[in-house]
Design an enzyme around this catalytic site. Structure first.
Site, PDB file in Angstrom:
ATOM      1  CD  GLU A 175     -25.426  29.865 -68.526  1.00 49.47           C
ATOM      2  OE1 GLU A 175     -25.155  28.872 -68.924  1.00 49.47           O
ATOM      3  OE2 GLU A 175     -25.994  30.740 -68.906  1.00 49.47           O
ATOM      4  CD  GLU A 373     -24.350  33.731 -71.683  1.00 52.70           C
ATOM      5  OE1 GLU A 373     -25.286  33.031 -72.120  1.00 52.70           O
ATOM      6  OE2 GLU A 373     -23.345  33.374 -71.483  1.00 52.70           O
TER       7      GLU A 373
END
Ligand code: BGP
Length: 473
Positions: A175, A373
């Site tokens: 991320e 995720e």
């Protein structure tokens, strides 16, 4: 793909070899922050000066004690059906001064973790950076500094050399837009800068660092795949009105395609460049930057999916002279009737995962990817403890199932999705939220020597992995 169904109980079977597992990170699980030669990251430093910025003043010193309990944890991974597990190496542990000497105790630790996973038939996936800039590198300017890019690439190459014989799936960043947003735009994480142009520089430098790490990986001829993990937040307009649609397009450019396009297609979206150019926000691009980005596309993409982004056309103009923020170009939209996780404040919308799969299939060359995720953080889970002493988190089982139904549909329609990783294996330290919201298949009891107890979802996850799917009804 085996896709049997009968009239009463729909079955969701996944392709053979589909990865089942979970994701975690070094800084959120290892603990032992100042042990065996590790030096502070920005998180340790920030906590030392502003502990009150963290939920209940709980800091990153000990987190879930994985450093000392990894053998027990890997047994619990087995008991919860893992065939793969992603964590991250902490740069601040492996090369405590950012550059220079490698910490042999860290090498021993990561070797032991990798070997223990393999000995238990769990494939290690390794990420190199999970928001955790070593403090000594932040002092040099962090991602605003070219020197730090070179230091990171050296660190990445060191990891490939040390562990590349056994780790076959590598990720340069988790991320990477989060440090841009949280640390340089929205005043959420250290160093709490609010400056879009500096944020754009951080983003560009991160992408250059990523591409150079991929280049180093290829040069070293590592036998494996390399990619990046992106949090994709598809943008949905309030309506099909042209102004709403344009607002959603801009949000998509800024928050998704800013990273997704350069790492897959080797170039920034042209309309994103235009937006930044018009406002004199373009970062400095040095000779060679665009070539290294162009020449080093990823092999595999990790997709973190939690929530969509809903937007509408800007309703009021921004007063002149205000420093630029993305929200000058659109307004957030709260969709009536949306489902929400009240503990985290995030919308839950399962079919968005399918939209992401179709987007990658149709617009990104059907690139191999996996759900790296997805998960649900809940506060106060103790109230769901049953008489047998474990937490009955049926809401988490339902959350996973409802997402997997859409993953299954995407697979049936040709998406190249290789697996599903839940966030996360064991309750862990979640940045400024510390231990407020619990995400694990396994509970950790911080008051009782980090005692681990498998939740109902952990038991269910094992049957999911063993059956390579589930039946509803
Ligand atoms: C992702 C991060 C994870 C984890 C997760 C849960 O964005 O990659 O590190 O923290 O979100 O979010 P939070 O901890 O903010 O609830």
């Amino acid at each position: 793909m085996d896709n049997k169904t009968n009239r009463t109980s729909p079955e969701y079977r996944f392709p053979q070899g589909f990865w089942w597992g979970s994701a975690a990170s070094g800084p959120q699980t290892e603990g032992a922050a100042d042990q065996d030669g590790r030096k502070p990251s920005i998180w340790d430093y920030w906590y030392s000066i502003e502990p009150n910025c963290f939920h209940n003043d709980v800091g990153p010193e000990n987190t879930s004690n994985f450093y000392h309990m990894f053998k027990e944890d890997i047994q619990l991974m087995k008991e919860t059906g893992h065939t793969s597990f992603r964590t991250s190496i902490q740069w601040s542990r492996l090369i405590p001064d950012g550059v220079g000497d490698v910490n042999e105790k860290a090498v021993t630790f990561y070797n032991q973790v990798i070997d223990e996973l393999l000995a238990n038939d769990i494939e290690p996936f390794m990420n190199l950076y999970h928001f955790d800039m070593p403090m000594c590198m932040q002092e040099k300017g962090g991602w605003e500094s070219r020197e730090v890019i070179e230091a990171y690439v050296n660190y990445a190459a060191t990891c490939f050399r040390l562990f590349g014989d056994r780790v076959k799936h590598w990720f340069t960043f988790n991320e990477p837009i989060v440090p841009v947003e949280a640390s340089y735009l929205y005043d959420l994480h250290y160093p709490n800068v609010v400056d879009f142009k500096r944020g754009a520089t951080v983003a560009h430098h991160t992408i250059v660092a990523h591409a150079k790490a991929v280049e180093a990986f290829k040069k070293l001829n590592v036998d494996g795949k390399i990619g990046i993990i992106l949090n994709l937040t598809p943008s949905y307009p309030r309506s099909q009105d042209a102004a709403d649609v344009k607002a959603a397009h801009i949000a998509d450019l800024i928050f998704n395609r800013s990273f997704l396009d350069p790492v897959t297609k080797g170039e920034y979206p042209k309309d994103l460049i235009e937006i930044l150019k018009d406002r004199e926000l373009l970062p400095i691009v040095e000779p060679g930057d665009l070539a290294v980005i162009r020449d080093n596309p990823i092999d595999i993409l990790g997709v973190n999916y939690y929530q969509p982004r809903r937007v509408k056309a800007k309703e009021q103009s921004v007063p002149a002279g205000n420093p630029f923020m993305p929200e000058h170009l659109f307004d957030p939209y709260i969709m009536p009737g949306r489902k929400i996780n009240p503990h985290r404040g995030w919308e839950i919308c399962e079919e968005v995962i399918y939209d992401i799969m179709m987007d990658i299939r149709d617009n990104y060359g059907n690139l191999p990817f996996f759900i790296s995720e997805n998960g649900m953080g809940v506060e106060g889970e103790e109230k769901f403890r049953n008489e047998a002493g474990f937490i009955e988190d049926d809401y988490r089982i339902e959350f996973i199932q409802e997402h997997l139904k859409w993953v299954h549909k995407g697979l049936q329609e040709g998406a190249n999705c290789l697996g599903y990783h839940l966030w996360t294996f064991i309750d862990n330290w979640s940045w400024t939220n510390a231990y407020k919201n619990r995400y694990g298949l396994v509970e950790v009891d911080l008051q009782n020597n980090y005692k681990r107890t498998i939740k109902k979802s952990g038991r269910w996850y094992k049957t999911l992995a063993e059956n390579n799917g589930f039946t509803v009804g």
